[in-house]
Design a protein around this motif. Structure first.
Motif, short mmCIF file in Angstrom:
data_model
loop_
_atom_site.label_atom_id
_atom_site.label_comp_id
_atom_site.label_asym_id
_atom_site.label_seq_id
_atom_site.Cartn_x
_atom_site.Cartn_y
_atom_site.Cartn_z
N ARG A 59 0.83 -1.21 0.00
CA ARG A 59 0.00 0.00 0.00
C ARG A 59 0.86 1.26 0.00
NH1 ARG A 59 -1.54 3.70 3.56
NH2 ARG A 59 -0.46 2.62 5.26
N VAL A 60 1.86 1.32 0.87
CA VAL A 60 2.72 2.50 0.94
C VAL A 60 3.61 2.58 -0.30
CG1 VAL A 60 4.53 3.66 2.24
CG2 VAL A 60 2.64 2.56 3.45
N GLY A 61 4.10 1.44 -0.77
CA GLY A 61 4.91 1.45 -1.98
C GLY A 61 4.18 2.05 -3.16
N ARG A 62 2.87 1.78 -3.26
CA ARG A 62 2.08 2.35 -4.36
C ARG A 62 1.91 3.86 -4.21
NH1 ARG A 62 -1.93 -2.69 -4.18
NH2 ARG A 62 -1.12 -3.87 -5.95
N LEU A 63 2.00 4.37 -2.99
CA LEU A 63 1.94 5.81 -2.77
C LEU A 63 3.27 6.48 -3.11
CD1 LEU A 63 0.02 5.91 0.64
CD2 LEU A 63 -0.92 6.39 -1.62
N LEU A 64 4.37 5.82 -2.79
CA LEU A 64 5.68 6.42 -3.01
C LEU A 64 6.11 6.37 -4.48
CD1 LEU A 64 7.75 5.12 0.04
CD2 LEU A 64 6.49 7.26 -0.18
N ALA A 65 5.74 5.31 -5.18
CA ALA A 65 6.20 5.14 -6.56
C ALA A 65 5.84 6.33 -7.46
CB ALA A 65 5.66 3.83 -7.13
N PRO A 66 4.60 6.85 -7.43
CA PRO A 66 4.31 8.01 -8.28
C PRO A 66 5.10 9.25 -7.89
CG PRO A 66 2.28 6.94 -7.57
CD PRO A 66 3.39 6.35 -6.76
N MET A 67 5.40 9.41 -6.61
CA MET A 67 6.21 10.56 -6.18
C MET A 67 7.59 10.48 -6.80
SD MET A 67 5.42 10.87 -2.12
CE MET A 67 3.80 10.59 -1.42
N ALA A 68 8.20 9.30 -6.76
CA ALA A 68 9.53 9.13 -7.35
C ALA A 68 9.47 9.24 -8.87
CB ALA A 68 10.12 7.80 -6.93
N ALA A 69 8.41 8.69 -9.45
CA ALA A 69 8.29 8.70 -10.91
C ALA A 69 8.09 10.10 -11.46
CB ALA A 69 7.14 7.80 -11.35
N ALA A 70 7.51 11.00 -10.65
CA ALA A 70 7.23 12.35 -11.14
C ALA A 70 8.49 13.07 -11.60
CB ALA A 70 6.54 13.16 -10.04
N SER A 71 9.62 12.77 -10.95
CA SER A 71 10.90 13.36 -11.37
C SER A 71 11.85 12.29 -11.89
CB SER A 71 11.53 14.13 -10.21
OG SER A 71 11.63 13.32 -9.05
N LEU A 72 11.29 11.15 -12.30
CA LEU A 72 12.05 10.06 -12.93
C LEU A 72 13.21 9.59 -12.06
CD1 LEU A 72 12.11 11.29 -16.64
CD2 LEU A 72 10.46 9.79 -15.51
N LYS A 73 12.96 9.48 -10.76
CA LYS A 73 13.99 8.93 -9.87
C LYS A 73 14.04 7.42 -10.02
CE LYS A 73 13.06 12.48 -6.35
NZ LYS A 73 14.00 13.48 -6.84
N ARG A 74 15.24 6.87 -9.86
CA ARG A 74 15.37 5.41 -9.80
C ARG A 74 14.65 4.92 -8.56
NH1 ARG A 74 20.21 3.70 -12.36
NH2 ARG A 74 19.89 1.65 -11.43
N MET A 75 14.09 3.71 -8.62
CA MET A 75 13.42 3.20 -7.42
C MET A 75 13.60 1.70 -7.27
SD MET A 75 9.35 3.46 -8.33
CE MET A 75 9.42 4.98 -9.29
N THR A 76 13.80 1.30 -6.02
CA THR A 76 13.81 -0.10 -5.62
C THR A 76 12.75 -0.25 -4.54
OG1 THR A 76 16.19 -0.22 -6.01
CG2 THR A 76 15.19 -2.01 -4.75
N LEU A 77 11.77 -1.12 -4.78
CA LEU A 77 10.66 -1.30 -3.85
C LEU A 77 10.59 -2.75 -3.42
CD1 LEU A 77 7.95 0.71 -5.86
CD2 LEU A 77 9.40 1.56 -4.00
N GLU A 78 10.85 -3.00 -2.16
CA GLU A 78 10.73 -4.36 -1.61
C GLU A 78 9.47 -4.34 -0.75
OE1 GLU A 78 10.35 -7.27 0.45
OE2 GLU A 78 11.98 -6.55 1.73
N LEU A 79 8.40 -4.94 -1.30
CA LEU A 79 7.07 -4.75 -0.71
C LEU A 79 6.56 -6.04 -0.06
CD1 LEU A 79 5.62 -2.56 -3.61
CD2 LEU A 79 6.86 -1.84 -1.56
N GLY A 80 5.25 -6.18 -0.01
CA GLY A 80 4.66 -7.27 0.77
C GLY A 80 4.83 -8.64 0.15
N GLY A 81 4.50 -9.63 0.95
CA GLY A 81 4.55 -11.01 0.50
C GLY A 81 3.48 -11.84 1.18
N HIS A 82 3.18 -12.99 0.61
CA HIS A 82 2.21 -13.92 1.20
C HIS A 82 2.61 -15.31 0.73
CE1 HIS A 82 -1.20 -15.17 3.33
NE2 HIS A 82 -2.16 -14.47 2.73
#
Length: 490
Positions: A240-263
């Motif tokens: 949930r939080v990763g989906r909020l942060l990704a557009p913020m980083a993408a707005a200025s084309l920042k590189r991103m590594t997201l290690e998110l949830g699992g099941h």
């Protein structure tokens, strides 16, 4: 800072933020209590960053990048190796402070500190193996060189469940690549972040190369990810939080590594011993009270051994001793806060309402009126539409579903949005390999439930994130490729 500090409160007061190589606990900052999850008592306070603190951290990292990026790989490696030695040497002391704020048994905390040290050592070696390429070029008389350069300032956000390991998995590799870091560590487990930063400072890390703050997550992320001085995002946390942060980083084309949830599904085949399966799975399922993204959290067991496996898992769960992590006899500590207890209870209730069978546990222990404890829980005959089978649980709950068809079970295992890890317990090598290939996950363990290690890439697919941490390609997340083509005069 005195690393012999005897209490968490002394540690927090001596440290606070780490900006431009100095500790600071600004008197004007808001304060947040840190709660011992075993007692619900406040064990100290930490400062929350103001906008000026966040900006100062970024400016410091940006200034330090101009120098750190040009440091020699062997110099960076020496600092990272010294940090690893420091963490190992001080692990017994650090583990107790760590356990009081996060809850896990000290033996698990000390093991995690060892894994963090592994990452610093692996990153150090990767720094010295960072090489480019010379490509045969056309026309004759030209030379093409491909080289790798650090991306810049990395904004790193780390969680409370494995705070030492996750800091190492971000900071060590960013530094090895020549990047600098602004780090927002977990407010639930702040002390271990302070201790790691002190180890880096003691090891010779230049001022500004890593800067540490605590703060309101939304305030920190919005300010840092809007900054033109920040070039990359590295985040571990919920989907949930990763989906909020990704557009913020993408707005200025920042590189991103997201290690998110699992099941993570565990598929246990008919030819595998139920007792051995419970011993393997139980030890990992209830580690850190089930609060791990790669925790085995959905058990698909062949119908011929499902009842026997459930009985063995119940025996394993009942053999665990709940208590404060600082108690040497404890084998499972509390959950990190009250909301995790409430969430676990809600998942159990939902499963039972839908027809699942409670084999053991399912509530807070009757003999404990303080602390965020939840009994190790085993559920059987769990419907696939239960929340526990769909949502990442982050709780000491083992839901069991029986299966009969080898192809159907792969479909059931893949029937969630997550794709971090998965496990197969099977002695038929061909069947195990076919099952592993069919799982839509980034990592699979066959007869092995230890997926995390500095020498292996950690990460997932689908809603479990982007990129990898650790392993032979760990520095790639923090590097950009440059091509230099030169004409050579005859």
């Amino acid at each position: 800072m005195n690393n012999a500090a005897r209490t968490n409160a002394e540690l927090y007061e001596a440290c606070g933020f780490f900006i431009d190589g100095q500790w600071d606990f600004p008197g004007a900052a808001r304060r947040l209590p840190v709660i011992d999850p075993a007692t619900e008592d406040a064990i100290g306070e930490i400062p929350l960053a103001r906008p000026e603190d966040l900006d100062a951290a970024v400016r410091s990292a940006s200034s330090a990048f101009d120098t750190w990026r040009h440091s020699h790989a062997w110099e960076r490696a020496a600092i990272l190796k010294a940090t690893a030695r420091s963490l190992r040497d001080r692990a017994p002391h650090h583990a107790r402070l760590f356990s009081m704020e996060q809850g896990k048994p000290t033996v698990e905390a000390e093991r995690e500190l060892g894994m963090a040290a592994d990452h610093f050592e692996w990153a150090a070696e990767e720094a010295t193996r960072l090489v480019g390429q010379i490509v045969p070029a056309r026309p004759a008389g030209t030379v093409t060189v491909i080289e790798h350069q650090p991306v810049g300032v990395v904004a790193a956000f780390t969680p409370w469940n494995f705070p030492a390991l996750q800091i190492a998995a971000k900071v060590a590799y960013a530094l090895a690549a020549g990047c600098t870091v602004v780090l927002k560590a977990s407010e639930e487990a702040p002390g271990i972040a302070m201790l790691i930063l002190q180890a880096l400072k003691d090891s010779g890390l230049p001022a500004g190369a890593v800067n540490l703050v605590f703060g309101e997550p939304a305030e920190v992320s919005e300010r840092w990810l809007a900054s033109p001085l920040v070039s990359a995002l590295s985040f571990t946390g919920s989907t949930r939080v990763g989906r909020l942060l990704a557009p913020m980083a993408a707005a200025s084309l920042k590189r991103m590594t997201l290690e998110l949830g699992g099941h993570a599904p565990v598929i246990i085949q008919r030819d595998f011993s139920p007792k051995e399966a419970a011993a393997l799975a139980g030890a990992v399922k209830f580690r850190n009270a089930g609060q791990a993204c790669v925790s085995p959290s959905r058990f698909f067991v062949h119908e011929s051994i499902a009842d026997d496996f459930a009985g063995e898992m119940v025996a394993f769960a009942k053999g665990l001793k709940l208590g404060a992590g600082t108690d040497a006899s404890t084998t499972m500590g509390p959950l990190v806060n009250r909301s995790r207890v409430d969430a676990a209870a809600a998942l159990v209730k939902d499963a039972l309402d839908r027809g699942a069978t409670l084999q053991c546990g399912g509530s807070q222990p009757a003999d404990r009126n303080k602390g965020f404890f939840f009994e190790p829980t085993v559920l059987s005959n769990v419907p696939l539409d239960s929340r526990i089978m769909i949502e990442e649980p982050f709780a000491p709950i083992a839901p069991i579903v029986s299966f009969g068809d080898d192809d159907d079970v792969i479909g059931m295992a893949n029937g969630v949005e997550y794709g971090l890890g998965g496990y197969v317990l099977c002695n038929d090598e061909a069947l195990a390999a076919r099952t592993a290939r069919g799982l839509d996950v980034g990592m699979v363990g066959i007869n092995n439930l230890a997926l995390a290690g500095a020498d292996t890439p950690f990460g997932g697919v689908k809603s479990s994130g982007l990129g990898r941490e650790g392993g032979p390609g760990a520095l790639e997340e923090f590097l950009q490729t440059k091509m230099v083509k030169r004409t050579v005069k005859a």
